[in-house]
Enzyme design. Sequence first.
Site, PDB file in Angstrom:
ATOM      1  N   GLU A  99     -45.259  27.664  53.459  1.00 41.05           N
ATOM      2  CA  GLU A  99     -46.407  27.003  52.812  1.00 41.05           C
ATOM      3  C   GLU A  99     -46.493  27.415  51.351  1.00 41.05           C
ATOM      4  O   GLU A  99     -46.183  28.556  51.022  1.00 41.05           O
ATOM      5  CB  GLU A  99     -47.689  27.511  53.481  1.00 41.05           C
ATOM      6  CG  GLU A  99     -48.315  26.599  54.485  1.00 41.05           C
ATOM      7  CD  GLU A  99     -49.152  25.493  53.873  1.00 41.05           C
ATOM      8  OE1 GLU A  99     -48.979  25.154  52.686  1.00 41.05           O
ATOM      9  OE2 GLU A  99     -49.973  24.942  54.611  1.00 41.05           O
ATOM     10  N   ASP A 100     -46.999  26.526  50.522  1.00 41.81           N
ATOM     11  CA  ASP A 100     -47.219  26.901  49.133  1.00 41.81           C
ATOM     12  C   ASP A 100     -48.419  27.833  48.968  1.00 41.81           C
ATOM     13  O   ASP A 100     -48.339  28.862  48.309  1.00 41.81           O
ATOM     14  CB  ASP A 100     -47.368  25.655  48.238  1.00 41.81           C
ATOM     15  CG  ASP A 100     -48.424  24.671  48.731  1.00 41.81           C
ATOM     16  OD1 ASP A 100     -48.988  24.864  49.824  1.00 41.81           O
ATOM     17  OD2 ASP A 100     -48.685  23.687  48.010  1.00 41.81           O
ATOM     18  N   ASP A 103     -55.640  28.272  51.211  1.00 47.04           N
ATOM     19  CA  ASP A 103     -56.892  28.210  50.457  1.00 47.04           C
ATOM     20  C   ASP A 103     -58.039  28.413  51.471  1.00 47.04           C
ATOM     21  O   ASP A 103     -58.296  29.540  51.864  1.00 47.04           O
ATOM     22  CB  ASP A 103     -56.900  26.841  49.754  1.00 47.04           C
ATOM     23  CG  ASP A 103     -58.031  26.649  48.777  1.00 47.04           C
ATOM     24  OD1 ASP A 103     -58.365  27.590  48.053  1.00 47.04           O
ATOM     25  OD2 ASP A 103     -58.592  25.540  48.727  1.00 47.04           O
ATOM     26  N   PHE A 153     -57.440  27.116  40.073  1.00 46.05           N
ATOM     27  CA  PHE A 153     -56.539  26.033  40.469  1.00 46.05           C
ATOM     28  C   PHE A 153     -55.189  26.260  39.800  1.00 46.05           C
ATOM     29  O   PHE A 153     -55.094  26.299  38.567  1.00 46.05           O
ATOM     30  CB  PHE A 153     -57.104  24.657  40.111  1.00 46.05           C
ATOM     31  CG  PHE A 153     -56.331  23.576  40.793  1.00 46.05           C
ATOM     32  CD1 PHE A 153     -56.601  23.236  42.116  1.00 46.05           C
ATOM     33  CD2 PHE A 153     -55.283  22.935  40.148  1.00 46.05           C
ATOM     34  CE1 PHE A 153     -55.848  22.269  42.771  1.00 46.05           C
ATOM     35  CE2 PHE A 153     -54.526  21.964  40.796  1.00 46.05           C
ATOM     36  CZ  PHE A 153     -54.808  21.629  42.109  1.00 46.05           C
ATOM     37  N   ARG A 166     -45.051  20.173  39.421  1.00 51.24           N
ATOM     38  CA  ARG A 166     -44.384  20.847  40.542  1.00 51.24           C
ATOM     39  C   ARG A 166     -43.101  21.547  40.105  1.00 51.24           C
ATOM     40  O   ARG A 166     -42.693  22.534  40.703  1.00 51.24           O
ATOM     41  CB  ARG A 166     -44.027  19.830  41.641  1.00 51.24           C
ATOM     42  CG  ARG A 166     -45.220  19.230  42.359  1.00 51.24           C
ATOM     43  CD  ARG A 166     -44.758  18.531  43.624  1.00 51.24           C
ATOM     44  NE  ARG A 166     -45.752  17.630  44.181  1.00 51.24           N
ATOM     45  CZ  ARG A 166     -46.746  17.999  44.996  1.00 51.24           C
ATOM     46  NH1 ARG A 166     -46.882  19.261  45.326  1.00 51.24           N
ATOM     47  NH2 ARG A 166     -47.598  17.116  45.479  1.00 51.24           N
TER      48      ARG A 166
HETATM   49  P1  XMP Z   1     -56.485  24.699  52.786  1.00 49.41           P
HETATM   50  O1  XMP Z   1     -57.807  24.705  52.060  1.00 49.41           O
HETATM   51  O2  XMP Z   1     -56.523  23.832  53.999  1.00 49.41           O
HETATM   52  O3  XMP Z   1     -55.550  23.956  51.780  1.00 49.41           O
HETATM   53  O4  XMP Z   1     -56.005  26.097  53.048  1.00 49.41           O
HETATM   54  C1  XMP Z   1     -54.296  24.272  51.470  1.00 49.41           C
HETATM   55  C2  XMP Z   1     -53.758  23.156  50.624  1.00 49.41           C
HETATM   56  O5  XMP Z   1     -54.653  22.878  49.529  1.00 49.41           O
HETATM   57  C3  XMP Z   1     -53.935  22.641  48.354  1.00 49.41           C
HETATM   58  N1  XMP Z   1     -54.335  23.624  47.320  1.00 49.41           N
HETATM   59  C4  XMP Z   1     -53.859  23.678  46.083  1.00 49.41           C
HETATM   60  N2  XMP Z   1     -52.920  22.941  45.460  1.00 49.41           N
HETATM   61  N3  XMP Z   1     -53.228  24.213  43.504  1.00 49.41           N
HETATM   62  C5  XMP Z   1     -52.622  23.203  44.157  1.00 49.41           C
HETATM   63  O6  XMP Z   1     -51.774  22.547  43.578  1.00 49.41           O
HETATM   64  C6  XMP Z   1     -54.187  25.004  44.044  1.00 49.41           C
HETATM   65  O7  XMP Z   1     -54.719  25.906  43.394  1.00 49.41           O
HETATM   66  C7  XMP Z   1     -54.504  24.718  45.418  1.00 49.41           C
HETATM   67  N4  XMP Z   1     -55.386  25.277  46.285  1.00 49.41           N
HETATM   68  C8  XMP Z   1     -55.238  24.586  47.441  1.00 49.41           C
HETATM   69  C9  XMP Z   1     -52.477  22.774  48.731  1.00 49.41           C
HETATM   70  O8  XMP Z   1     -51.946  21.485  48.998  1.00 49.41           O
HETATM   71  C10 XMP Z   1     -52.453  23.578  50.005  1.00 49.41           C
HETATM   72  O9  XMP Z   1     -51.365  23.294  50.859  1.00 49.41           O
HETATM   73 MG    MG Z   2     -49.590  22.178  50.667  1.00 46.71          MG
END
Ligand code: XMP
Ligand code: MG
Length: 176
Positions: A99-100, A103, A153, A166
Amino acid sequence: MTPGETVEPLISAEQIETRLQGLADEIIRDYGEKPIILLCALTGGVIFLADLSRKLGNNTTIDFVRASSYGDGTVSNGKVRLDCHPKLDLASKDVLVVEDIIDTGHTLAYLKKYLEDMNVASVRVCALLDKPSRREVPEAQADYLGFSIPDEFVVGYGLDYAQRYRNLPYVGILKL
Ligand code: XMP
Ligand code: MG
Protein backbone atom coordinates in the site's frame (compact mmCIF):
# COMPACT_ATOMS: atom_id res chain seq x y z
CA MET A 1 4.06 21.89 -11.87
CA THR A 2 0.75 23.75 -12.06
CA PRO A 3 1.06 27.45 -11.16
CA GLY A 4 0.18 28.01 -7.52
CA GLU A 5 1.12 24.45 -6.52
CA THR A 6 4.40 23.61 -4.89
CA VAL A 7 5.76 20.40 -3.43
CA GLU A 8 7.89 20.74 -0.31
CA PRO A 9 10.26 17.76 -0.02
CA LEU A 10 9.54 15.53 2.99
CA ILE A 11 11.27 12.19 2.31
CA SER A 12 14.13 12.11 -0.17
CA ALA A 13 14.76 9.47 -2.82
CA GLU A 14 17.85 8.39 -0.84
CA GLN A 15 15.85 7.97 2.37
CA ILE A 16 13.26 5.91 0.50
CA GLU A 17 15.94 3.70 -1.05
CA THR A 18 17.57 3.05 2.34
CA ARG A 19 14.28 2.32 4.08
CA LEU A 20 13.13 -0.02 1.30
CA GLN A 21 16.23 -2.14 1.79
CA GLY A 22 15.40 -2.30 5.50
CA LEU A 23 11.83 -3.38 4.73
CA ALA A 24 13.01 -6.00 2.25
CA ASP A 25 15.42 -7.38 4.86
CA GLU A 26 12.59 -7.63 7.41
CA ILE A 27 10.28 -9.35 4.92
CA ILE A 28 12.97 -11.85 3.84
CA ARG A 29 13.78 -12.56 7.49
CA ASP A 30 10.10 -13.27 8.29
CA TYR A 31 9.05 -15.24 5.20
CA GLY A 32 12.29 -17.00 4.38
CA GLU A 33 11.87 -19.11 1.25
CA LYS A 34 8.07 -19.18 1.50
CA PRO A 35 6.33 -18.00 -1.68
CA ILE A 36 4.62 -14.63 -1.21
CA ILE A 37 2.00 -12.92 -3.32
CA LEU A 38 2.65 -9.20 -3.40
CA LEU A 39 -0.79 -7.66 -3.78
CA CYS A 40 -0.34 -4.08 -4.86
CA ALA A 41 -3.08 -1.60 -4.05
CA LEU A 42 -3.45 0.48 -7.18
CA THR A 43 -2.65 3.05 -8.20
CA GLY A 44 -0.62 4.64 -5.44
CA GLY A 45 1.29 1.48 -4.52
CA VAL A 46 2.73 0.84 -7.94
CA ILE A 47 6.09 2.62 -7.67
CA PHE A 48 6.63 1.22 -4.19
CA LEU A 49 5.81 -2.28 -5.48
CA ALA A 50 8.21 -1.93 -8.40
CA ASP A 51 11.14 -0.95 -6.19
CA LEU A 52 10.37 -3.21 -3.23
CA SER A 53 9.71 -6.32 -5.32
CA ARG A 54 13.14 -6.04 -6.93
CA LYS A 55 14.75 -6.24 -3.49
CA LEU A 56 12.90 -9.47 -2.65
CA GLY A 57 13.82 -12.99 -3.70
CA ASN A 58 12.51 -15.08 -6.57
CA ASN A 59 9.65 -16.57 -4.59
CA THR A 60 7.34 -13.62 -5.14
CA THR A 61 4.45 -13.20 -7.54
CA ILE A 62 2.63 -9.95 -8.20
CA ASP A 63 -1.05 -9.13 -8.48
CA PHE A 64 -3.16 -6.00 -8.21
CA VAL A 65 -6.28 -4.77 -6.55
CA ARG A 66 -7.95 -1.38 -6.72
CA ALA A 67 -10.01 -0.16 -3.81
CA SER A 68 -11.94 3.07 -4.07
CA SER A 69 -13.99 5.00 -1.61
CA TYR A 70 -17.31 5.99 -2.93
CA GLY A 71 -19.28 9.06 -2.04
CA ASP A 72 -18.11 12.60 -2.49
CA GLY A 73 -14.84 14.16 -1.48
CA THR A 74 -11.25 13.04 -1.41
CA VAL A 75 -11.29 11.50 2.06
CA SER A 76 -12.44 7.91 2.37
CA ASN A 77 -15.66 7.66 4.34
CA GLY A 78 -15.56 4.00 5.19
CA LYS A 79 -17.60 2.99 2.16
CA VAL A 80 -15.02 1.12 0.15
CA ARG A 81 -15.49 -0.97 -2.97
CA LEU A 82 -13.12 -2.92 -5.19
CA ASP A 83 -13.15 -1.98 -8.85
CA CYS A 84 -10.23 -4.18 -9.84
CA HIS A 85 -10.00 -7.67 -8.41
CA PRO A 86 -6.94 -9.95 -8.22
CA LYS A 87 -6.40 -12.33 -11.15
CA LEU A 88 -4.68 -15.02 -9.10
CA ASP A 89 -6.45 -17.50 -6.86
CA LEU A 90 -5.36 -16.28 -3.45
CA ALA A 91 -6.92 -19.07 -1.39
CA SER A 92 -4.33 -20.69 0.91
CA LYS A 93 -1.66 -18.20 -0.20
CA ASP A 94 0.52 -15.91 1.89
CA VAL A 95 -0.47 -12.44 0.77
CA LEU A 96 1.48 -9.27 1.45
CA VAL A 97 -0.54 -6.16 0.65
CA VAL A 98 1.64 -3.36 -0.72
CA GLU A 99 0.00 0.00 0.00
CA ASP A 100 1.10 3.57 -0.53
CA ILE A 101 -0.41 5.07 2.60
CA ILE A 102 -2.67 4.26 5.54
CA ASP A 103 -4.78 7.22 6.48
CA THR A 104 -8.13 6.59 8.22
CA GLY A 105 -7.57 2.85 7.79
CA HIS A 106 -10.95 2.14 6.16
CA THR A 107 -9.45 0.99 2.86
CA LEU A 108 -7.04 -1.39 4.53
CA ALA A 109 -9.66 -2.80 6.90
CA TYR A 110 -11.92 -3.52 3.91
CA LEU A 111 -9.10 -5.12 1.96
CA LYS A 112 -8.02 -7.34 4.85
CA LYS A 113 -11.60 -8.56 5.38
CA TYR A 114 -11.94 -9.22 1.63
CA LEU A 115 -8.75 -11.33 1.67
CA GLU A 116 -9.70 -13.19 4.83
CA ASP A 117 -13.05 -14.05 3.21
CA MET A 118 -11.06 -15.57 0.32
CA ASN A 119 -9.40 -17.90 2.84
CA VAL A 120 -5.86 -16.75 2.29
CA ALA A 121 -3.28 -18.55 4.44
CA SER A 122 -2.07 -15.23 5.84
CA VAL A 123 -2.32 -11.54 5.15
CA ARG A 124 0.21 -8.94 6.16
CA VAL A 125 0.56 -5.35 5.12
CA CYS A 126 3.55 -3.39 3.91
CA ALA A 127 2.83 0.33 3.68
CA LEU A 128 5.19 3.05 2.56
CA LEU A 129 3.54 5.75 4.67
CA ASP A 130 1.27 6.00 7.69
CA LYS A 131 -0.59 9.01 9.09
CA PRO A 132 -1.34 7.62 12.57
CA SER A 133 -3.04 10.80 13.77
CA ARG A 134 -5.80 10.28 11.20
CA ARG A 135 -6.70 6.71 12.13
CA GLU A 136 -10.38 5.84 12.54
CA VAL A 137 -9.93 2.05 12.41
CA PRO A 138 -7.36 1.27 15.12
CA GLU A 139 -6.72 -2.30 13.96
CA ALA A 140 -5.71 -1.13 10.46
CA GLN A 141 -1.93 -1.21 10.93
CA ALA A 142 1.07 -2.00 8.78
CA ASP A 143 3.17 -5.03 9.66
CA TYR A 144 6.00 -3.40 7.72
CA LEU A 145 6.08 0.39 7.60
CA GLY A 146 8.32 2.74 5.67
CA PHE A 147 7.66 6.08 7.36
CA SER A 148 5.23 7.56 9.82
CA ILE A 149 4.29 11.08 8.70
CA PRO A 150 2.31 14.03 10.07
CA ASP A 151 -1.20 14.89 8.88
CA GLU A 152 -0.25 16.58 5.61
CA PHE A 153 -1.37 15.80 2.08
CA VAL A 154 1.60 14.20 0.38
CA VAL A 155 2.40 13.42 -3.24
CA GLY A 156 5.15 11.65 -5.14
CA TYR A 157 6.55 8.13 -5.29
CA GLY A 158 3.16 6.83 -6.43
CA LEU A 159 0.93 9.28 -4.57
CA ASP A 160 -1.05 11.77 -6.58
CA TYR A 161 -2.97 14.96 -6.54
CA ALA A 162 -5.61 14.80 -9.30
CA GLN A 163 -3.55 11.97 -10.84
CA ARG A 164 -0.43 14.13 -11.07
CA TYR A 165 2.95 13.91 -9.26
CA ARG A 166 3.00 10.11 -9.02
CA ASN A 167 6.34 9.99 -10.85
CA LEU A 168 8.23 12.28 -8.47
CA PRO A 169 11.17 10.25 -7.09
CA TYR A 170 10.59 11.64 -3.57
CA VAL A 171 7.61 12.26 -1.25
CA GLY A 172 6.65 15.85 -0.65
CA ILE A 173 3.93 17.93 0.97
CA LEU A 174 1.59 19.52 -1.53
CA LYS A 175 1.08 23.22 -0.93
CA LEU A 176 -1.87 24.74 -2.77
P1 XMP B 1 -7.79 5.40 4.12
O1 XMP B 1 -8.29 6.70 4.72
O2 XMP B 1 -8.91 4.48 3.78
O3 XMP B 1 -7.21 5.87 2.75
O4 XMP B 1 -6.73 4.78 4.98
C1 XMP B 1 -6.08 5.46 2.18
C2 XMP B 1 -6.06 6.03 0.79
O5 XMP B 1 -6.30 7.45 0.82
C3 XMP B 1 -5.46 8.11 -0.08
N1 XMP B 1 -4.62 9.09 0.66
C4 XMP B 1 -3.72 9.90 0.11
N2 XMP B 1 -3.31 10.03 -1.17
N3 XMP B 1 -1.81 11.72 -0.50
C5 XMP B 1 -2.36 10.96 -1.47
O6 XMP B 1 -1.98 11.10 -2.62
C6 XMP B 1 -2.17 11.66 0.81
O7 XMP B 1 -1.64 12.39 1.65
C7 XMP B 1 -3.17 10.68 1.12
N4 XMP B 1 -3.77 10.33 2.28
C8 XMP B 1 -4.64 9.34 1.96
C9 XMP B 1 -4.63 7.03 -0.73
O8 XMP B 1 -5.22 6.67 -1.97
C10 XMP B 1 -4.69 5.85 0.19
O9 XMP B 1 -4.57 4.59 -0.45
MG1 MG C 1 -4.06 3.97 -2.39
